[in-house]
Design a protein around this motif. Structure first.
Motif, PDB file in Angstrom:
ATOM      1  N   THR A   2      12.967  -3.847  -3.181  1.00  0.00           N
ATOM      2  CA  THR A   2      11.655  -4.063  -2.571  1.00  0.00           C
ATOM      3  C   THR A   2      11.217  -2.788  -1.857  1.00  0.00           C
ATOM      4  OG1 THR A   2      12.425  -4.778  -0.376  1.00  0.00           O
ATOM      5  CG2 THR A   2      12.413  -6.437  -2.136  1.00  0.00           C
ATOM      6  N   GLU A   3      10.047  -2.854  -1.232  1.00  0.00           N
ATOM      7  CA  GLU A   3       9.540  -1.715  -0.456  1.00  0.00           C
ATOM      8  C   GLU A   3       9.951  -1.813   1.015  1.00  0.00           C
ATOM      9  OE1 GLU A   3       5.362  -1.315  -1.030  1.00  0.00           O
ATOM     10  OE2 GLU A   3       5.514  -1.049  -3.199  1.00  0.00           O
ATOM     11  N   VAL A   4      10.755  -2.802   1.340  1.00  0.00           N
ATOM     12  CA  VAL A   4      11.204  -2.992   2.726  1.00  0.00           C
ATOM     13  C   VAL A   4      12.339  -2.021   3.021  1.00  0.00           C
ATOM     14  CG1 VAL A   4      12.165  -4.604   4.395  1.00  0.00           C
ATOM     15  CG2 VAL A   4      10.558  -5.420   2.666  1.00  0.00           C
ATOM     16  N   LYS A   5      12.130  -1.157   3.991  1.00  0.00           N
ATOM     17  CA  LYS A   5      13.146  -0.178   4.389  1.00  0.00           C
ATOM     18  C   LYS A   5      13.919  -0.682   5.608  1.00  0.00           C
ATOM     19  CE  LYS A   5      11.595   2.421   1.152  1.00  0.00           C
ATOM     20  NZ  LYS A   5      12.339   2.402  -0.132  1.00  0.00           N
ATOM     21  N   ALA A  14      15.758 -12.513   1.361  1.00  0.00           N
ATOM     22  CA  ALA A  14      17.006 -11.734   1.314  1.00  0.00           C
ATOM     23  C   ALA A  14      18.076 -12.374   2.186  1.00  0.00           C
ATOM     24  CB  ALA A  14      16.742 -10.301   1.766  1.00  0.00           C
ATOM     25  N   LEU A  15      17.697 -12.828   3.370  1.00  0.00           N
ATOM     26  CA  LEU A  15      18.645 -13.475   4.271  1.00  0.00           C
ATOM     27  C   LEU A  15      19.181 -14.770   3.656  1.00  0.00           C
ATOM     28  CD1 LEU A  15      16.812 -13.045   7.705  1.00  0.00           C
ATOM     29  CD2 LEU A  15      18.666 -11.645   6.784  1.00  0.00           C
ATOM     30  N   VAL A  16      18.254 -15.562   3.093  1.00  0.00           N
ATOM     31  CA  VAL A  16      18.630 -16.856   2.530  1.00  0.00           C
ATOM     32  C   VAL A  16      19.557 -16.684   1.327  1.00  0.00           C
ATOM     33  CG1 VAL A  16      17.713 -18.779   1.174  1.00  0.00           C
ATOM     34  CG2 VAL A  16      16.659 -18.178   3.353  1.00  0.00           C
ATOM     35  N   MET A  17      19.221 -15.742   0.447  1.00  0.00           N
ATOM     36  CA  MET A  17      20.001 -15.592  -0.783  1.00  0.00           C
ATOM     37  C   MET A  17      21.383 -15.011  -0.521  1.00  0.00           C
ATOM     38  SD  MET A  17      17.361 -14.714  -3.852  1.00  0.00           S
ATOM     39  CE  MET A  17      17.081 -13.035  -3.339  1.00  0.00           C
ATOM     40  N   ALA A  18      21.574 -14.456   0.673  1.00  0.00           N
ATOM     41  CA  ALA A  18      22.878 -13.888   1.017  1.00  0.00           C
ATOM     42  C   ALA A  18      23.756 -14.873   1.784  1.00  0.00           C
ATOM     43  CB  ALA A  18      22.686 -12.615   1.843  1.00  0.00           C
ATOM     44  N   ILE A  19      23.264 -16.103   1.948  1.00  0.00           N
ATOM     45  CA  ILE A  19      24.038 -17.141   2.626  1.00  0.00           C
ATOM     46  C   ILE A  19      24.483 -18.165   1.593  1.00  0.00           C
ATOM     47  CG2 ILE A  19      23.934 -19.043   4.291  1.00  0.00           C
ATOM     48  CD1 ILE A  19      21.993 -17.346   5.930  1.00  0.00           C
ATOM     49  N   ASP A  20      25.744 -18.482   1.603  1.00  0.00           N
ATOM     50  CA  ASP A  20      26.299 -19.422   0.635  1.00  0.00           C
ATOM     51  C   ASP A  20      26.007 -20.844   1.101  1.00  0.00           C
ATOM     52  OD1 ASP A  20      27.612 -20.510  -1.493  1.00  0.00           O
ATOM     53  OD2 ASP A  20      29.623 -20.220  -0.660  1.00  0.00           O
ATOM     54  N   MET A  41       6.135  -8.784   2.847  1.00  0.00           N
ATOM     55  CA  MET A  41       7.427  -8.145   3.108  1.00  0.00           C
ATOM     56  C   MET A  41       8.299  -9.017   4.014  1.00  0.00           C
ATOM     57  SD  MET A  41       6.433  -4.143   3.664  1.00  0.00           S
ATOM     58  CE  MET A  41       5.826  -3.125   2.311  1.00  0.00           C
ATOM     59  N   VAL A  42       7.681  -9.675   4.993  1.00  0.00           N
ATOM     60  CA  VAL A  42       8.440 -10.566   5.870  1.00  0.00           C
ATOM     61  C   VAL A  42       9.055 -11.697   5.052  1.00  0.00           C
ATOM     62  CG1 VAL A  42       8.281 -12.216   7.778  1.00  0.00           C
ATOM     63  CG2 VAL A  42       7.115 -10.008   7.938  1.00  0.00           C
ATOM     64  N   VAL A  43       8.291 -12.236   4.099  1.00  0.00           N
ATOM     65  CA  VAL A  43       8.814 -13.286   3.219  1.00  0.00           C
ATOM     66  C   VAL A  43       9.986 -12.746   2.403  1.00  0.00           C
ATOM     67  CG1 VAL A  43       8.300 -14.725   1.219  1.00  0.00           C
ATOM     68  CG2 VAL A  43       6.695 -14.625   3.121  1.00  0.00           C
ATOM     69  N   GLN A  44       9.891 -11.498   1.953  1.00  0.00           N
ATOM     70  CA  GLN A  44      10.995 -10.902   1.200  1.00  0.00           C
ATOM     71  C   GLN A  44      12.246 -10.768   2.064  1.00  0.00           C
ATOM     72  OE1 GLN A  44       8.895  -7.375  -0.235  1.00  0.00           O
ATOM     73  NE2 GLN A  44       9.016  -8.174  -2.320  1.00  0.00           N
ATOM     74  N   TYR A  70       9.127 -16.874  -6.433  1.00  0.00           N
ATOM     75  CA  TYR A  70       9.775 -17.974  -7.148  1.00  0.00           C
ATOM     76  C   TYR A  70      10.658 -17.467  -8.288  1.00  0.00           C
ATOM     77  CZ  TYR A  70       6.986 -21.205  -4.431  1.00  0.00           C
ATOM     78  OH  TYR A  70       6.444 -21.918  -3.383  1.00  0.00           O
ATOM     79  N   GLU A  71      10.275 -16.358  -8.897  1.00  0.00           N
ATOM     80  CA  GLU A  71      11.138 -15.764  -9.929  1.00  0.00           C
ATOM     81  C   GLU A  71      12.478 -15.354  -9.326  1.00  0.00           C
ATOM     82  OE1 GLU A  71       8.945 -12.541 -11.566  1.00  0.00           O
ATOM     83  OE2 GLU A  71       7.792 -13.797 -12.955  1.00  0.00           O
ATOM     84  N   GLN A  72      12.423 -14.672  -8.192  1.00  0.00           N
ATOM     85  CA  GLN A  72      13.659 -14.220  -7.543  1.00  0.00           C
ATOM     86  C   GLN A  72      14.493 -15.407  -7.061  1.00  0.00           C
ATOM     87  OE1 GLN A  72      11.606 -11.683  -4.738  1.00  0.00           O
ATOM     88  NE2 GLN A  72      12.445  -9.847  -5.698  1.00  0.00           N
ATOM     89  N   LEU A  73      13.815 -16.441  -6.595  1.00  0.00           N
ATOM     90  CA  LEU A  73      14.518 -17.622  -6.106  1.00  0.00           C
ATOM     91  C   LEU A  73      15.364 -18.240  -7.221  1.00  0.00           C
ATOM     92  CD1 LEU A  73      14.753 -19.532  -3.620  1.00  0.00           C
ATOM     93  CD2 LEU A  73      12.928 -20.885  -4.670  1.00  0.00           C
TER      94      LEU A  73
END
Length: 284
Positions: free
Chosen positions: A119-122, A141-147, A134-137, A169-172
Motif C-alpha cells: 500500500t501507500e501507507v508508510k 492489516a491489523l486484522v489480517m495479522a491476527i489469528d 489508508m486508515v481502513v488499510q 473486499y478482494e484483499q479480505l
C-alpha cells in the motif's frame, strides 16, 4: 461442527424500542454472512451484542462463549472493524504496530508489515495524516495479522470510493479468509459483496425477515423478467415483489416452479439487493 454463533430468543430494548426482537439464528463455521437491513433495523445492536458490548435478553453463544460473562476470552478469537472505529491520530503507524504487538498475543507483526508494503501507507506516517482509505488499510492489516476465528465488519467501507471498496473486499478474501475463519459483514453496499457471501440475513425493525444460504436462495427464489401481456399474466401469480423494467416487470417468486414461469419470459436468480427490496414489500 459447532456453530460459530447460536442465538435463541435474542432481544435488546432501549426503553420502549425493541432494537433486536426475539432473534433465533445460527452462523456455521467458514461462512461469509451478509447482514442486510435498512437504517434502524438493529444490525449494529446485534453486532454489539455478539461482541459483548450490549446487555441483552435470551441466549447467545459466540465461539461457544457467553459474550456477557466471557468477553475477555472471546475477544482473543474475534476481530472487529466498524465505520466509526478510530485509531489514535497522534500515533505513527509503526508505533501502532508496536502497541498491538504488546497487547495481543495472536498478532503477527511481520504479516501486517508485509500487507502494508503493498500500500501507500508508510510506517513513519502519523494516523491523523492518512486518508480514510489508508486508515481502513491499516485496520485491515491489523486484522489480517491476527489469528482470529471470527471477523465482524460493520459498514467497514462506508464513505470510501468504489476502487478502495473493491480492493478491500478482494484483499479480505484473498489474504485473510479460509474455511477455518468466519466473517460477518453488515453493509448497505449489497451488490459489492454478494459475490463473496455464503449466507444472508435480512433484518427489519429488529426482526429476522430471512436467514438462508446463497445455495438455498438460488433454489427457492426466482426472478422473472416479463414484458407486455406476459407481464400482466405473471403478476397474477402470487409473488414477493416486482419492479419496473423497460416494457414490463421484473417479478420475484418464492417456491414457484421455474417450468411454470419459463413461457412468460427470462428467468434468473434474483440479486440479494432485489430480493431484499421484494421482501420489504417495496418496488425498486
Amino acid at each position: 461442527m459447532e456453530n460459530i454463533v447460536q442465538a435463541r430468543g435474542l432481544s435488546r430494548s432501549f426503553g420502549d424500542i425493541r432494537a433486536v426482537d426475539s432473534l433465533e439464528f445460527s452462523v456455521p463455521p467458514g461462512a461469509v454472512l451478509g447482514l442486510i437491513g435498512p437504517n434502524g433495523a438493529g444490525k449494529t445492536t446485534l453486532l454489539r451484542s455478539l461482541l459483548g458490548l450490549n446487555q441483552f435478553q435470551g441466549e447467545l453463544a459466540v465461539l461457544g462463549k457467553d459474550p456477557r460473562s466471557q468477553r475477555a476470552q472471546l475477544m482473543e478469537q474475534v476481530c472487529f472493524i466498524a465505520d466509526t472505529a478510530v485509531l489514535p491520530g497522534w500515533m505513527r503507524v509503526e508505533q501502532l504496530l508496536d502497541y498491538v504487538t504488546g497487547v495481543h498475543p495472536g498478532f503477527a507483526r511481520e504479516q501486517a508489515e508485509a500487507f502494508l508494503r503493498d500500500t501507500e501507507v508508510k510506517p513513519s506516517r502519523r494516523i491523523r495524516d492518512l486518508s480514510k482509505g489508508m486508515v481502513v488499510q491499516v485496520h485491515l492489516a491489523l486484522v489480517m495479522a491476527i489469528d482470529a476465528r471470527l471477523l465482524i465488519l460493520d459498514e467497514p467501507t462506508l464513505g470510501l470510493d468504489i476502487l478502495v471498496r473493491k480492493r478491500f473486499y478482494e484483499q479480505l478474501i484473498e489474504d485473510y479468509f479460509d474455511q477455518q475463519r468466519t466473517i460477518i459483514i453488515s453493509t448497505h453496499q449489497v451488490d459489492e459483496v454478494q459475490h463473496i457471501l455464503t449466507d444472508v440475513m435480512f433484518l427489519n425493525h429488529g426482526r429476522l425477515v430471512l436467514s438462508r444460504s446463497m445455495e438455498e436462495i438460488e433454489k427457492q427464489f426466482v426472478q422473472l423478467n416479463a414484458v407486455g401481456e406476459n407481464a400482466v399474466k405473471a403478476l397474477g401469480v402470487p409473488h414477493l415483489g416486482a419492479q419496473s423494467i423497460l416494457g414490463g416487470k421484473a417479478i420475484i417468486y418464492e417456491g414457484v416452479e421455474r417450468a411454470a414461469l419459463a413461457p412468460l419470459g427470462e428467468l434468473r436468480t434474483p440479486s440479494v439487493a432485489d430480493l431484499f427490496v421484494a421482501m420489504m414489500g417495496g418496488e425498486k
